[in-house]
Enzyme design. Structure first.
Site, PDB file in Angstrom:
ATOM      1  N   PRO A  88       0.812  -1.224   0.000  1.00 36.54           N
ATOM      2  CA  PRO A  88       0.000   0.000   0.000  1.00 36.54           C
ATOM      3  C   PRO A  88       0.843   1.271   0.000  1.00 36.54           C
ATOM      4  O   PRO A  88       0.323   2.359  -0.230  1.00 36.54           O
ATOM      5  CB  PRO A  88      -0.839  -0.117   1.276  1.00 36.54           C
ATOM      6  CG  PRO A  88      -0.257  -1.216   2.075  1.00 36.54           C
ATOM      7  CD  PRO A  88       0.596  -2.052   1.187  1.00 36.54           C
ATOM      8  N   ASP A 167     -10.978   0.788 -24.574  1.00 39.87           N
ATOM      9  CA  ASP A 167     -11.143   0.801 -23.122  1.00 39.87           C
ATOM     10  C   ASP A 167     -11.119   2.182 -22.523  1.00 39.87           C
ATOM     11  O   ASP A 167     -10.466   3.077 -23.021  1.00 39.87           O
ATOM     12  CB  ASP A 167      -9.951   0.098 -22.460  1.00 39.87           C
ATOM     13  CG  ASP A 167     -10.059  -1.374 -22.591  1.00 39.87           C
ATOM     14  OD1 ASP A 167     -11.141  -1.843 -22.882  1.00 39.87           O
ATOM     15  OD2 ASP A 167      -9.028  -2.030 -22.382  1.00 39.87           O
TER      16      ASP A 167
HETATM   17  N1  ADE Z   1      -1.024  -5.003   0.241  1.00 39.43           N
HETATM   18  C1  ADE Z   1      -1.953  -4.634   1.133  1.00 39.43           C
HETATM   19  N2  ADE Z   1      -2.720  -3.651   0.679  1.00 39.43           N
HETATM   20  C2  ADE Z   1      -2.278  -3.367  -0.592  1.00 39.43           C
HETATM   21  C3  ADE Z   1      -2.654  -2.438  -1.586  1.00 39.43           C
HETATM   22  N3  ADE Z   1      -3.642  -1.570  -1.425  1.00 39.43           N
HETATM   23  N4  ADE Z   1      -1.970  -2.441  -2.745  1.00 39.43           N
HETATM   24  C4  ADE Z   1      -0.954  -3.305  -2.931  1.00 39.43           C
HETATM   25  N5  ADE Z   1      -0.540  -4.196  -2.019  1.00 39.43           N
HETATM   26  C5  ADE Z   1      -1.199  -4.231  -0.860  1.00 39.43           C
END
Ligand code: ADE
Length: 246
Positions: A88, A167
């Site tokens: 994230p 797309d």
């Molecule tokens: N691992 C946990 N949450 C994630 C996300 N939002 N994007 C990529 N990997 C992750």
């Protein structure tokens, strides 16, 4: 293209990668997807892939050695091929990145878990990728999103009728509305222009609707586009129609 996914939960990925368009592309040999269980590269006594954090604190940290070992074994460490870490904290994934990754012969995707990954793994990763500003339990579902978006761009994966050309995002705009039969449903009618058979007019209408939808939902995307004269006219018309409430 070959995609190597490194995970402690290969079973989470097996099912989704067997089905539908990706499954067929694998059968046809257009994409080769290999699942690697990180545990197979944990050469310590208990085959553990995580450990307590130095400095204390809650949660476990994924150890560096298994990641280095698997990438060394798969010949990624001294190559130019992308090594993605799903996290994230990464750059937010988009169509442009999907297009970039689709140009490579080979790429690796590392799925993170627990509180985090030992910082030294970041040194061998070429891209840290997030699929959005929310936190999932691990990188497996994000990895599936990346594999899907990249695979469908490879020649031969989509049939002509499913072509990726039109797309959303491919031309920087959201898609125009689609309609099929019946012509009228619960009082809602298909726009007359789509029944006219005038292909040039239909193309103009669709472009204008793309502008309307993008103006309404993602106006920031329009700033990135360079428009020709005809597009500028259509954009103006789209703005007018939106103001009128059409
Ligand atoms: N691992 C946990 N949450 C994630 C996300 N939002 N994007 C990529 N990997 C992750």
């Amino acid at each position: 293209m070959q995609i190597d996914i490194v995970t402690i939960f290969p079973e989470m990925l097996e099912g989704p990668l067997k089905g539908s368009i990706i499954g067929r592309a694998r059968e046809k040999g257009i994409i080769k997807i290999n699942l690697h269980n990180l545990r197979d590269y944990a050469y310590n006594k208990h085959r553990s892939v995580d450990d307590y954090p130095y400095g204390g604190g809650p949660g476990m940290v994924m150890k560096p050695e298994p990641f280095f070992c698997v990438l060394e074994k798969l010949d990624y460490l001294h190559s130019n091929n992308p090594i993605l870490l799903m996290t994230p904290q990464g750059e937010v994934f988009n169509q442009k990145l999907a297009q970039e990754f689709a140009t490579f012969e080979k790429m690796a995707i590392l799925c993170g878990h627990y509180e985090g990954i030992d910082e030294r793994v970041r040194k061998i990763v070429t891209h840290e990728i997030s699929i959005g500003d929310y936190v999932l339990t691990g990188g497996e579902i994000p990895a599936l999103a990346v594999v899907d978006a990249v695979s469908r761009l490879l020649p031969g994966v989509l049939g002509d009728d499913q072509s990726a050309r039109e797309d959303s995002f491919q031309d920087g705009l959201l898609e125009h509305p689609h309609f099929t039969r019946p012509r009228e449903y619960k009082g809602m009618k298909v726009p007359d222009i789509l029944l006219s058979g005038n292909h040039a007019e239909i193309a103009r209408w669709r472009k204008k609707e793309k502008f309307k939808r993008t103006l309404e939902r993602r106006p920031e995307l329009l700033k990135k586009l360079s428009l020709n004269e005809e597009d500028k006219q259509l954009l103006l018309q789209a703005e007018k129609e939106l103001k009128k409430g059409d």
